[in-house]
Every structure is written in structure tokens, then in C-alpha cells.
Design an enzyme around this catalytic site. Structure first.
Site, PDB file in Angstrom:
ATOM      1  N   ASP A 167      -7.024   4.477  -4.275  1.00  0.00           N
ATOM      2  CA  ASP A 167      -7.681   4.315  -2.976  1.00  0.00           C
ATOM      3  C   ASP A 167      -8.309   5.701  -2.726  1.00  0.00           C
ATOM      4  O   ASP A 167      -8.519   6.466  -3.684  1.00  0.00           O
ATOM      5  CB  ASP A 167      -6.665   3.904  -1.890  1.00  0.00           C
TER       6      ASP A 167
ATOM      7  N   LYS B  59       0.860  -1.187   0.000  1.00  0.00           N
ATOM      8  CA  LYS B  59       0.000   0.000   0.000  1.00  0.00           C
ATOM      9  C   LYS B  59       0.890   1.229   0.000  1.00  0.00           C
ATOM     10  O   LYS B  59       2.037   1.177   0.436  1.00  0.00           O
ATOM     11  CB  LYS B  59      -0.870   0.028   1.262  1.00  0.00           C
TER      12      LYS B  59
HETATM   13  N1  GLU Z   1      -7.410   0.311  -2.704  1.00  0.00           N
HETATM   14  C1  GLU Z   1      -8.151  -0.866  -3.029  1.00  0.00           C
HETATM   15  C2  GLU Z   1      -8.218  -1.791  -1.825  1.00  0.00           C
HETATM   16  O1  GLU Z   1      -8.263  -1.321  -0.706  1.00  0.00           O
HETATM   17  C3  GLU Z   1      -7.714  -1.553  -4.312  1.00  0.00           C
HETATM   18  C4  GLU Z   1      -6.272  -1.854  -4.466  1.00  0.00           C
HETATM   19  C5  GLU Z   1      -5.879  -2.344  -5.848  1.00  0.00           C
HETATM   20  O2  GLU Z   1      -6.719  -2.410  -6.741  1.00  0.00           O
HETATM   21  O3  GLU Z   1      -4.699  -2.649  -6.001  1.00  0.00           O
HETATM   22  O4  GLU Z   1      -8.258  -2.985  -1.910  1.00  0.00           O
END
Ligand code: GLU
Length: 446
Positions: free
Chosen positions: A166, A126
Site C-alpha cells: 500500500d 490491513k
Molecule cells: N493496498 C491495496 C488495496 O488497497 C492492495 C491490497 C492487496 O493487494 O492485498 O486494495
């Protein structure tokens, strides 16, 4: 909690001071693992859980950029590459003033188990920044994204680490980020980011996937007890990408969403949220939900007391942000007859809320299972990029629905196997954990 797990948690507290959201996310997983370590001593012998709590790599960088008035602004950028046992690090970028290392680590840690649950070959990571996009011009957003990518580009790649969106990072930001990556590297590497636009390597349904997936998961919960969403009253928090497409799918499946929220408050619309109007206000005008009430007329009002969780509903979908639903909100939901709480956001329910919901007999679906549809569809985007293909909306949505149904089944079977029937928290944590743990065991002490 098992003594060794307790020691691991104490170690996490000591090694990561002040990172309260990370502590919370770790505790929630460790709390489920007692029956697993009892059955599999090899995980503790090889320090699998302790290794899992330590990110493989953490990158923190300066993001200097120039605002529209010519002032030099400085933000902090993060990418936490948490676990690559199952595939390249995978997870979104969050741009929000609350972002600091503890938030990125909580999100990255959750992402390991969520990505494992999808059954697709993606590890967990992340990133993000404490940049506040609110009130910034389009040109400022572009310069910030370019500055951010000027450092991030050296850490990512199709086989290394694949960021996506996100909170605060959507199609516009991903476009600027991808453009800068391409410019620096002189390579059109579609697979380096997901959530791209449809004409330049993006996937159908990626935009809708987190919200749709949460509702598919909720429908599976209801189906397992012989019910459905049809005719149900639903409350959703938030009004961003996740909330909007959750509302869309609830309406398609015959339910009615009567309330949603943003940082300016919450709205109640007894006729059901007018989704076209909400999209206009939030996606096109990037406005506040107060504008919705002004245009909508008599059926809609701003909520006057408490929070969106004071609105009576059958099903609650927290789709805004972490720790937005606390113990007293959970009590209110219970006394209003709510029977399912399914997390569209990451960790929106506090530990106290989760306990209260369980005591009240309300079914609770944790985000790492219920909102996995977003990242699952990102993995489908990676598949399409790798094969230079592009699937139809219908095919992609069918794949998403299958994946959500499979996650649901895995949660229930694992919960049964480990002695907590019907407990989606235990099922998701244990099932997600075991797959990563086995891959780590196989790959040696790395
Ligand atoms: N931010 C999204 C999550 O919390 C998606 C992350 C992504 O698609 O890599 O899962």
C-alpha cells in the site's frame, strides 16, 4: 438512517473512540444498507452488521530497529484481521507516519467489501506502521522491514492472512519482508505475500493493476453512457504507483492527463504528462515532482493556486490518499465541467465532497469498486502461486479487465435492484455486503 443501523453506528462510535477515519468508512457503508435490512431482517436478527464492524482480530506490536547512526528507533506495527468469511484475510501494508489504529481499521473495513466485489475468495484485512520511509537509506528500509516481519510472520500464511503493499510499501519492501519471512520459517511459501517480484513468485500486471483497474472502471462508466476516454482531459492526484499506472492507461486509451501531484505540490503539463520522465523522477530517483518541471521545459509548471483539483478537466482520478478531495474541491470540479470522479486511492473524497458531486450530477465511483483491480490481481497472483504457474502479461491484463467490467455491472444491477439506479456507492456497498453477510450467516455465530 434506519434506527437499528443508527444504533450500530452509535455503538461503533462508543467502542472505537477517536478513530475518525474508521467512523467515516463505517458510516458510508451503513448509509447504503437501509433497503437491505428492510428486505432481509435475518441480517439484523443474527447481528451480522454489528459483527462485521468488529474485527476478528487486531494485532499491535513494537517494531524496534537500529538506524544508520546506531540509534535505536521504535515504531508501532499493526495488522487488523477484519473478516475471513470469504477467504483468508487479504489487504496491504501501509508505512506512513499518519498510520494509527483508526487508519488501519478504516482500510481493513473497506477491504472487506472491495475484496467481496472482486468475486474472488479473499477476506479483508490491513496492516502497516507509523514508520516514515521518507529520507531513509536502503539499509534502514531493509532493517525496518526485517524487524516488522520478525513479529508479523507468526500471524500470516497462505490460508490465514496474505499481506501486500500500500502507500510506502512496494516491490523493494515486499522483497525484504518476504526474505525475512523465508529466513525465519525456512519455508518458501510464495502464497504468503502478494506484489512479489516477477522472478520470485510475483504476477505480471500486479504493479500496474490498481491504476489500470481504476481506468478500466472509468472507461466502463463512460461506455455505459455511450462515451469513451478518447480525447478526454484527465487530472490525477498523487504520483505514486496508483497514479503512474492510471496515467499510463489513460494515455493508452486516448485520453490526456495534464496534472498530477505529490506532497510538494502539483504540476500542470498542457502537452500531457511525460510518463517516462515521471517514472524516472518518482520511481527511479524517488524524487519530487518539482524535478519533473525542471527537466521537462516550457510545457510544464508547478501549480500556483489551490490544489490539483483547480485544474480544469473532464475526469478526475484521486489517486493519492484519504480525504484529499473536499466539498469545495468538488464544487470547483463541477464548475469546471468535470463529469466523472473515480477513486484510485482509498476514501480520497470526503463525505461532503461525495454529497456535492451527487448534487452536481457528477458520476462518482467509490474506491472499493474502482480501485479493486490491485487486490483482484493479488488474488490472481495467489492462484498462480497455488498452481505453481505464471501467466503472460496479456492474459493477466485480460482477466483484470474482465473483473473490473464485472464489478461495474454488479454495482449497476444492485443499485437498480435496491432502488438507487446509477448510484455506484449504493451498488458497491450493497453488493459487497450481501455476499459477505450470506457467508457469515452460513458459517454460524463466529
Ligand atoms: N493496498 C491495496 C488495496 O488497497 C492492495 C491490497 C492487496 O493487494 O492485498 O486494495
Amino acid at each position: 438512517m434506519d434506527e437499528q443501523l443508527h444504533e450500530t453506528y452509535d455503538e461503533v462510535l462508543a467502542r472505537n473512540p477517536g478513530e475518525t477515519e474508521f467512523h467515516q468508512a463505517v458510516l458510508e457503508v451503513l448509509d447504503s444498507l437501509g433497503p437491505v435490512v428492510a428486505k432481509h431482517p435475518e441480517y439484523t436478527d443474527r447481528a451480522i452488521i454489528r459483527r462485521m464492524c468488529e474485527p476478528e482480530r487486531q494485532i499491535i506490536f513494537r517494531v524496534p530497529w537500529v538506524d544508520d547512526d546506531g540509534n535505536v528507533e521504535i515504531n508501532r506495527g499493526f495488522r487488523v484481521e477484519f473478516n475471513s468469511a470469504l477467504g483468508p484475510f487479504k489487504g496491504g501494508l501501509r508505512f506512513h507516519p499518519s498510520v494509527y489504529l483508526g487508519i488501519v481499521k478504516f482500510l481493513g473495513f473497506e477491504q472487506i467489501f472491495k475484496n467481496s466485489l472482486t468475486g474472488l475468495p479473499i477476506g479483508g484485512g490491513k496492516g502497516g506502521s507509523d514508520f516514515d520511509p521518507k529520507g531513509r537509506s536502503d539499509a534502514e528500509i531493509m532493517r525496518f522491514c526485517q524487524a516488522f516481519m520478525t513479529e508479523l510472520y507468526r500471524h500470516i500464511g497462505e490460508y490465514t492472512d496474505v499481506p501486500a503493499g500500500d502507500i510506502g510499501v512496494g516491490g523493494r519492501e515486499l522483497g525484504y519482508l518476504f526474505g525475512q519471512y523465508k529466513r525465519i520459517t525456512n519455508r518458501y511459501e510464495s502464497g504468503v505475500l502478494t506484489g512479489k517480484g516477477l522472478s520470485w513468485g510475483g504476477s505480471q500486471v500486479r504493479t500496474e493493476a490498481t491504476g489500470y483497474g481504476t481506468v478500466f472502471f472509468t472507461e466502463e462508466i463512460l461506455r455505459a453512457r455511450g462515451e469513451s476516454l478518447d480525447g478526454r482531459t484527465v487530472v490525477v492526484s498523487g504520483s505514486g504507483n496508483v497514479a503512474i499506472y492510471a496515467i499510463e492507461k489513460v494515455h493508452e486509451l486516448g485520453g490526456k492527463v495534464i496534472a498530477c501531484s505529490d506532497s510538494s505540490g502539483y504540476i500542470v503539463d498542457e502537452k500531457g504528462i511525460d510518463l517516462e520522465l515521471l517514472k524516472q523522477v518518482k520511481l527511479e530517483r524517488r524524487g519530487r515532482i518539482t524535478d519533473y518541471v525542471e527537466t521537462r521545459g516550457a510545457s510544464a509548471q508547478m501549480g500556483t493556486r489551490g490544489s490539483v483539483w483547480d485544474v480544469k478537466c473532464d475526469i478526475a482520478l484521486p489517486c493519492a490518499t484519504q480525504n484529499e478531495l473536499n466539498g469545495s474541491d468538488a464544487k470547483t470540479l463541477a464548475s469546471n465541467g468535470c463529469s466523472v470522479v473515480s477513486e484510485g486511492a482509498n476514501m480520497p473524497c470526503t463525505p461532503d465532497a461525495i454529497r456535492t458531486l451527487a448534487d452536481a450530477g457528477i458520476t462518482f465511483a467509490p474506491g472499493k469498486a474502482a480501485n479493486a483491480g490491485g487486490v483482484a490481481t493479488s488474488a490472481l497472483e495467489m492462484q498462480q502461486n497455488a498452481s505453481r504457474d505464471s501467466w503472460t502479461f496479456q492474459h493477466t491484463e485480460e482477466r483484470l479487465a474482465e473483473i473490473m467490467s464485472h464489478i461495474h455491472q454488479r454495482c449497476l444491477e444492485t443499485a437498480d435492484e435496491y432502488g438507487s439506479p446509477g448510484n455506484y456507492v449504493a451498488g458497491a456497498n450493497i453488493s459487497g455486503f450481501i455476499q459477505v453477510a450470506d457467508a457469515m450467516l452460513a458459517q454460524g455465530v463466529i
